[in-house]
Design a protein around this motif. Structure first.
Motif, PDB file in Angstrom:
ATOM      1  N   HIS A 241       2.425 -15.809   4.874  1.00 20.00           N
ATOM      2  CA  HIS A 241       0.990 -16.196   4.318  1.00 20.00           C
ATOM      3  C   HIS A 241       0.604 -17.618   4.441  1.00 20.00           C
ATOM      4  N   HIS A 242       1.590 -18.470   4.448  1.00 13.77           N
ATOM      5  CA  HIS A 242       1.760 -19.952   4.662  1.00 13.77           C
ATOM      6  C   HIS A 242       1.523 -20.355   6.079  1.00 13.77           C
ATOM      7  N   GLY A 243       1.689 -19.537   7.008  1.00 20.13           N
ATOM      8  CA  GLY A 243       1.327 -19.830   8.304  1.00 20.13           C
ATOM      9  C   GLY A 243       2.692 -20.044   8.937  1.00 20.13           C
ATOM     10  N   ASP A 244       3.798 -20.046   8.229  1.00 18.92           N
ATOM     11  CA  ASP A 244       4.958 -20.713   9.033  1.00 18.92           C
ATOM     12  C   ASP A 244       5.590 -19.786   9.944  1.00 18.92           C
ATOM     13  N   VAL A 245       5.570 -18.613   9.665  1.00 18.18           N
ATOM     14  CA  VAL A 245       6.098 -17.326  10.459  1.00 18.18           C
ATOM     15  C   VAL A 245       5.190 -16.405  10.772  1.00 18.18           C
ATOM     16  N   PRO A 246       5.251 -15.414  12.007  1.00 16.01           N
ATOM     17  CA  PRO A 246       4.327 -14.643  12.191  1.00 16.01           C
ATOM     18  C   PRO A 246       4.455 -13.579  11.057  1.00 16.01           C
ATOM     19  N   TYR A 247       3.058 -12.599  10.949  1.00 18.36           N
ATOM     20  CA  TYR A 247       3.077 -11.306  10.363  1.00 18.36           C
ATOM     21  C   TYR A 247       3.870 -10.578  10.818  1.00 18.36           C
ATOM     22  N   GLU A 248       4.648  -9.912   9.746  1.00 24.02           N
ATOM     23  CA  GLU A 248       5.301  -8.581  10.113  1.00 24.02           C
ATOM     24  C   GLU A 248       5.057  -7.397   9.180  1.00 24.02           C
ATOM     25  N   ARG A 249       5.076  -6.240   9.315  1.00 23.50           N
ATOM     26  CA  ARG A 249       4.797  -5.216   8.349  1.00 23.50           C
ATOM     27  C   ARG A 249       6.019  -4.111   8.291  1.00 23.50           C
ATOM     28  N   ILE A 250       6.411  -3.960   6.917  1.00 24.15           N
ATOM     29  CA  ILE A 250       7.280  -2.912   6.763  1.00 24.15           C
ATOM     30  C   ILE A 250       6.938  -1.605   6.546  1.00 24.15           C
ATOM     31  N   HIS A 251       7.377  -0.588   7.007  1.00 21.16           N
ATOM     32  CA  HIS A 251       6.945   1.068   6.874  1.00 21.16           C
ATOM     33  C   HIS A 251       8.197   1.510   6.146  1.00 21.16           C
ATOM     34  N   ILE A 252       7.894   2.028   5.178  1.00 23.98           N
ATOM     35  CA  ILE A 252       9.066   2.851   4.302  1.00 23.98           C
ATOM     36  C   ILE A 252       8.677   4.368   4.135  1.00 23.98           C
ATOM     37  N   THR A 253       9.692   5.031   4.357  1.00 26.40           N
ATOM     38  CA  THR A 253       9.587   6.611   4.073  1.00 26.40           C
ATOM     39  C   THR A 253      10.803   6.948   3.110  1.00 26.40           C
ATOM     40  N   LEU A 254      10.162   7.571   2.103  1.00 21.89           N
ATOM     41  CA  LEU A 254      11.082   7.961   1.126  1.00 21.89           C
ATOM     42  C   LEU A 254      10.887   9.204   0.404  1.00 21.89           C
TER      43      LEU A 254
ATOM     44  N   LYS B 103       0.720  -1.186   0.122  1.00 18.82           N
ATOM     45  CA  LYS B 103      -0.030  -0.050   0.113  1.00 18.82           C
ATOM     46  C   LYS B 103       0.849   1.192  -0.113  1.00 18.82           C
ATOM     47  N   ILE B 104       0.530   2.169  -0.647  1.00 23.38           N
ATOM     48  CA  ILE B 104       0.902   3.679  -0.777  1.00 23.38           C
ATOM     49  C   ILE B 104       0.124   4.378   0.447  1.00 23.38           C
ATOM     50  N   ASP B 105       0.642   4.377   1.516  1.00 28.07           N
ATOM     51  CA  ASP B 105      -0.288   4.977   2.826  1.00 28.07           C
ATOM     52  C   ASP B 105      -0.398   6.528   2.554  1.00 28.07           C
ATOM     53  N   LYS B 106       0.409   7.086   2.202  1.00 32.51           N
ATOM     54  CA  LYS B 106       0.139   8.674   2.184  1.00 32.51           C
ATOM     55  C   LYS B 106       1.608   9.229   1.054  1.00 32.51           C
ATOM     56  N   ILE B 107       1.057   9.924   0.210  1.00 34.64           N
ATOM     57  CA  ILE B 107       2.226  10.932  -0.352  1.00 34.64           C
ATOM     58  C   ILE B 107       1.782  12.475  -0.150  1.00 34.64           C
ATOM     59  N   GLU B 108       2.845  13.097   0.253  1.00 36.56           N
ATOM     60  CA  GLU B 108       2.857  14.442   0.507  1.00 36.56           C
ATOM     61  C   GLU B 108       3.869  15.096  -0.680  1.00 36.56           C
ATOM     62  N   ARG B 109       3.437  16.350  -1.199  1.00 33.56           N
ATOM     63  CA  ARG B 109       4.455  17.345  -2.050  1.00 33.56           C
ATOM     64  C   ARG B 109       5.464  18.023  -1.197  1.00 33.56           C
ATOM     65  N   ILE B 110       6.443  18.170  -1.799  1.00 37.27           N
ATOM     66  CA  ILE B 110       7.381  18.713  -1.088  1.00 37.27           C
ATOM     67  C   ILE B 110       7.470  20.236  -1.440  1.00 37.27           C
TER      68      ILE B 110
ATOM     69  N   ILE C  63       7.190  13.053  -0.971  1.00 35.50           N
ATOM     70  CA  ILE C  63       7.578  12.243   0.274  1.00 35.50           C
ATOM     71  C   ILE C  63       6.486  11.107  -0.022  1.00 35.50           C
ATOM     72  N   VAL C  64       7.026  10.140   0.342  1.00 35.94           N
ATOM     73  CA  VAL C  64       6.365   8.989   0.050  1.00 35.94           C
ATOM     74  C   VAL C  64       6.103   7.980   1.397  1.00 35.94           C
ATOM     75  N   TYR C  65       4.961   7.421   1.727  1.00 40.51           N
ATOM     76  CA  TYR C  65       4.971   6.433   3.014  1.00 40.51           C
ATOM     77  C   TYR C  65       4.055   5.237   2.452  1.00 40.51           C
ATOM     78  N   ALA C  66       5.146   4.169   2.392  1.00 44.45           N
ATOM     79  CA  ALA C  66       4.676   3.006   1.969  1.00 44.45           C
ATOM     80  C   ALA C  66       4.545   1.601   2.968  1.00 44.45           C
ATOM     81  N   SER C  67       3.841   0.566   2.713  1.00 47.97           N
ATOM     82  CA  SER C  67       3.790  -0.415   3.743  1.00 47.97           C
ATOM     83  C   SER C  67       3.585  -1.776   2.987  1.00 47.97           C
ATOM     84  N   ALA C  68       3.884  -2.909   3.721  1.00 51.99           N
ATOM     85  CA  ALA C  68       3.377  -4.166   3.024  1.00 51.99           C
ATOM     86  C   ALA C  68       3.652  -5.203   4.121  1.00 51.99           C
TER      87      ALA C  68
END
Length: 255
Positions: free
Chosen positions: A210-223, A184-191, A199-204
């Motif tokens: 998805h296979h249930g082998d490990v717990p879910y984690e979420r990445i947050h990226i600011t660029l 997801k692109i959570d938010k975009i701001e003009r500079i 400025i872009v805020y993204a996550s996934a």
């Protein structure tokens, strides 16, 4: 004889109260138990939404939520009217059960004739021979016309988000290559208000979970994304212990 009549009346009253109690039961469904939803109009239009389709599963989840959050109607219920509904939904379960949703009706007698009109915002939900009249404006609107206007396949906005996220992910270290689920692109701001600099805020989520082998984690990226400097990663964080509710929101399964 009089005692027998009284006893019969008592049983009749008890049976009637049981039927009314049945009619006030709130349906509770689980999205994972639904195989498909078939929408049909009396005009002949129809559409099938299948659980096996990733995007249509989101639509099914939305309808299930409306069913579960609806409220039993307190008005008079016309459950036995033999009129073909202008629109009907068939909710097919994985265990073989089928629930039917159709518009509720308000009926009146005039000159020894019964005339019926659709009860605004109310539907009849039938499953296992039990009928209940529910109030839900969202479900009512979707039953009548909403399903006809659902996008075929993934909406272009989501495709654009996926395209942007894939581009930005390539600038990260391969350590983060697993974070490709429900981008997801959570938010975009003009500079400084510049339409070419953002400025872009993204996550996934991490796909391996998805296979249930490990717990879910979420990445947050600011660029930042500018013509002169291209893509510059400013901040990367990993959020652990993602709840089921947060997962569903990330994957657009829940508002």
């Amino acid at each position: 004889m009089k005692k027998l009549v009284i006893i019969c009346m008592m049983f009749a009253g008890l049976f009637s109260s049981i039927q009314i109690a049945k009619a006030s039961i709130q349906p509770k469904l689980k999205t994972e138990d639904v195989l498909s939803i078939q929408a049909n109009r009396i005009s002949g239009d129809s559409r099938l939404f299948k659980e096996s389709d990733g995007y249509e599963e989101v639509i099914i989840s939305k309808v299930v939520k409306w069913i579960n959050t609806s409220h039993p109607s307190e008005g008079q219920t016309e459950l036995g009217v033999n009129i073909n509904p202008i629109s009907k939904l068939e909710v097919r379960m994985k265990n073989g059960d089928i629930a039917v949703i159709e518009p509720a009706l308000n009926c009146i007698f005039e000159n020894q004739k019964k005339s019926c009109t659709i009860a605004d915002g109310e539907v009849i939900y039938t499953q296992n021979n039990t009928k209940v009249q529910l109030k839900s404006l969202e479900l009512y609107d979707w039953l009548l016309v909403g399903w006809k206007y659902e996008s075929i396949g993934v909406p272009k906005e989501e495709l654009l988000e996926e395209t942007l996220y894939t581009r930005y992910l390539s600038y990260l270290d391969k350590t983060y290559s697993d974070f490709i689920m429900c981008p997801k692109i959570d938010k975009i701001e003009r500079i400084n208000g510049d339409t070419r600099r953002h400025i872009v805020y993204a996550s996934a989520l991490n796909y391996s979970a998805h296979h249930g082998d490990v717990p879910y984690e979420r990445i947050h990226i600011t660029l930042t994304d500018t013509p002169e400097n291209g893509v510059k990663i400013k901040k990367v964080t990993i959020q652990k212990g993602i709840s089921e509710k947060e997962i569903r929101k990330q994957c657009r399964r829940e508002d």
